[in-house]
Design a protein around this motif. Sequence first.
Motif, PDB file in Angstrom:
ATOM      1  N   SER A 148       1.004  -1.090  -0.030  1.00 53.37           N
ATOM      2  CA  SER A 148       0.042  -0.076   0.038  1.00 53.37           C
ATOM      3  C   SER A 148       0.776   1.139   0.040  1.00 53.37           C
ATOM      4  CB  SER A 148      -0.782   0.116   1.135  1.00 53.37           C
ATOM      5  OG  SER A 148      -0.150  -0.011   2.489  1.00 53.37           O
ATOM      6  N   ARG A 149       2.005   0.957   0.353  1.00 56.88           N
ATOM      7  CA  ARG A 149       3.085   2.227   0.620  1.00 56.88           C
ATOM      8  C   ARG A 149       4.392   1.801   0.090  1.00 56.88           C
ATOM      9  NH1 ARG A 149      -0.964   4.599   0.539  1.00 56.88           N
ATOM     10  NH2 ARG A 149      -1.955   6.290   1.643  1.00 56.88           N
ATOM     11  N   HIS A 150       5.193   2.698  -0.739  1.00 57.59           N
ATOM     12  CA  HIS A 150       6.434   2.384  -1.266  1.00 57.59           C
ATOM     13  C   HIS A 150       7.343   3.344  -0.761  1.00 57.59           C
ATOM     14  CE1 HIS A 150       3.590   0.056  -3.790  1.00 57.59           C
ATOM     15  NE2 HIS A 150       4.785  -0.804  -4.155  1.00 57.59           N
ATOM     16  N   ILE A 151       8.393   3.067   0.102  1.00 61.40           N
ATOM     17  CA  ILE A 151       9.409   4.017   0.310  1.00 61.40           C
ATOM     18  C   ILE A 151      10.824   3.944  -0.658  1.00 61.40           C
ATOM     19  CG2 ILE A 151      11.177   4.674   2.183  1.00 61.40           C
ATOM     20  CD1 ILE A 151       9.086   3.733   4.355  1.00 61.40           C
ATOM     21  N   VAL A 152      11.236   4.924  -1.055  1.00 65.80           N
ATOM     22  CA  VAL A 152      12.186   5.143  -1.970  1.00 65.80           C
ATOM     23  C   VAL A 152      13.445   5.884  -1.158  1.00 65.80           C
ATOM     24  CG1 VAL A 152      10.961   4.547  -3.990  1.00 65.80           C
ATOM     25  CG2 VAL A 152      11.242   6.878  -3.432  1.00 65.80           C
ATOM     26  N   LEU A 153      14.629   5.976  -1.558  1.00 63.77           N
ATOM     27  CA  LEU A 153      15.616   6.848  -1.234  1.00 63.77           C
ATOM     28  C   LEU A 153      15.666   8.012  -1.763  1.00 63.77           C
ATOM     29  CD1 LEU A 153      18.161   3.626  -0.902  1.00 63.77           C
ATOM     30  CD2 LEU A 153      17.061   4.830   1.077  1.00 63.77           C
ATOM     31  N   SER A 154      15.147   8.175  -3.015  1.00 64.08           N
ATOM     32  CA  SER A 154      15.436   9.338  -3.624  1.00 64.08           C
ATOM     33  C   SER A 154      14.223   9.572  -4.899  1.00 64.08           C
ATOM     34  CB  SER A 154      16.517   9.292  -4.566  1.00 64.08           C
ATOM     35  OG  SER A 154      16.799   8.233  -5.341  1.00 64.08           O
TER      36      SER A 154
END
Length: 384
Positions: A148-154
């Motif tokens: 449901s959520r995607h955490i990316v570094l940039s």
Amino acid sequence: MSAPLDSLQIGMHWFGERPGGLDRMFKALVESLPAQGVNVRGLVAGSADVLRDSGGVVEAFAGAGERLHTRMWQARRHSLSLKRAQAPDVVATHFALYSVPTAGVFGRIPRVVHFHGPWADESAVEGRGRLSHVMRRAIERAVYRHASRHIVLSRAFGELLEHQYGVPESSIRIVPGCVETERFEVAQSRAEARALLDLPNDRPVVFCIRRLVARMGLEELIDAIYVARQSMPDILLVIAGKGPLEPALRAKIAARRLESHVRLAGFVPDEALPLWYRSAELSIVPTLTLEGFGLTTIESLAAGTPVLVTPVGGLPEAVAPLSPDLVMPSIGYQAIGSALVDALLGRRALPDASACQDYARTRFDRSVVAAQVAEVYREAVAQG
């Protein structure tokens, strides 16, 4: 603070056993999320010592060297056991492969993907075959689709996740990498650090720590030192790290007659790393492709050492707000060599040690980043 959340963190390896950027980030979050109101349990591939070394928080479901089917079966068995003991409020996955065995185990519990990089593409660049690439890409797509959520570094990795994997932009959140900045703020001066590391005090030293594989740009960096030596005949590059490219790097050093200008330091223990950063006038990240953030950039800055980066992926995002002069014009060895000379001769405006450390501390300390991660978890739980 909001009511505590219970999270299950599915990683790859425990950092103390298999050092790497993903594993370092995983460990940092495991250790810092509880202070942000997120309780943690974790699963990784590793030895029986992981449970002790993590303070009883992370358990190894199987040895990292076990056959794949054994690791996958044991990952599922352990995830079922953890759910029976207590179902988490959110499942956070850091490595797509080990998320697969948990399919169907956690039902409607929200999932958050920490996207550390395109696993399939990285493997292809490092020599894996086409079938392996296709299978890995299929695994990634399946895992990312159900989050449901995607955490990316940039921002660069956010665009990659959206365009290559079909992840909707609305589910992507940018949260940078983090380090324990206090650990890199060593007391020793540059001269003292060099004395401890047996480095000369009368030469400009450039430090680079990378896994020795093709996409890291290390061959171009050695060629760049050949260029830089024409203007700075006493320059010394120290490359730390291990990997399959080491024989080729040694051959290139010999072919360029740079034995007194490039030193391969091999594996550097984690506890010694702050001293290596401190010992250098500057560090460098010469990556050619697939760099989402570059954790070593922040480690260097936290040690008070400015870092030059190639304009690849998320590297400019990590350092340009501190100084645009930290971003080199291109990945070519001529450009890298020129940038090194300009930086060492003062023709590039590099930030001083205090500015580097303040920047790292306020933006990338693990407590600062963990608070942002916790907010994404709460958002995922609230959405249901």
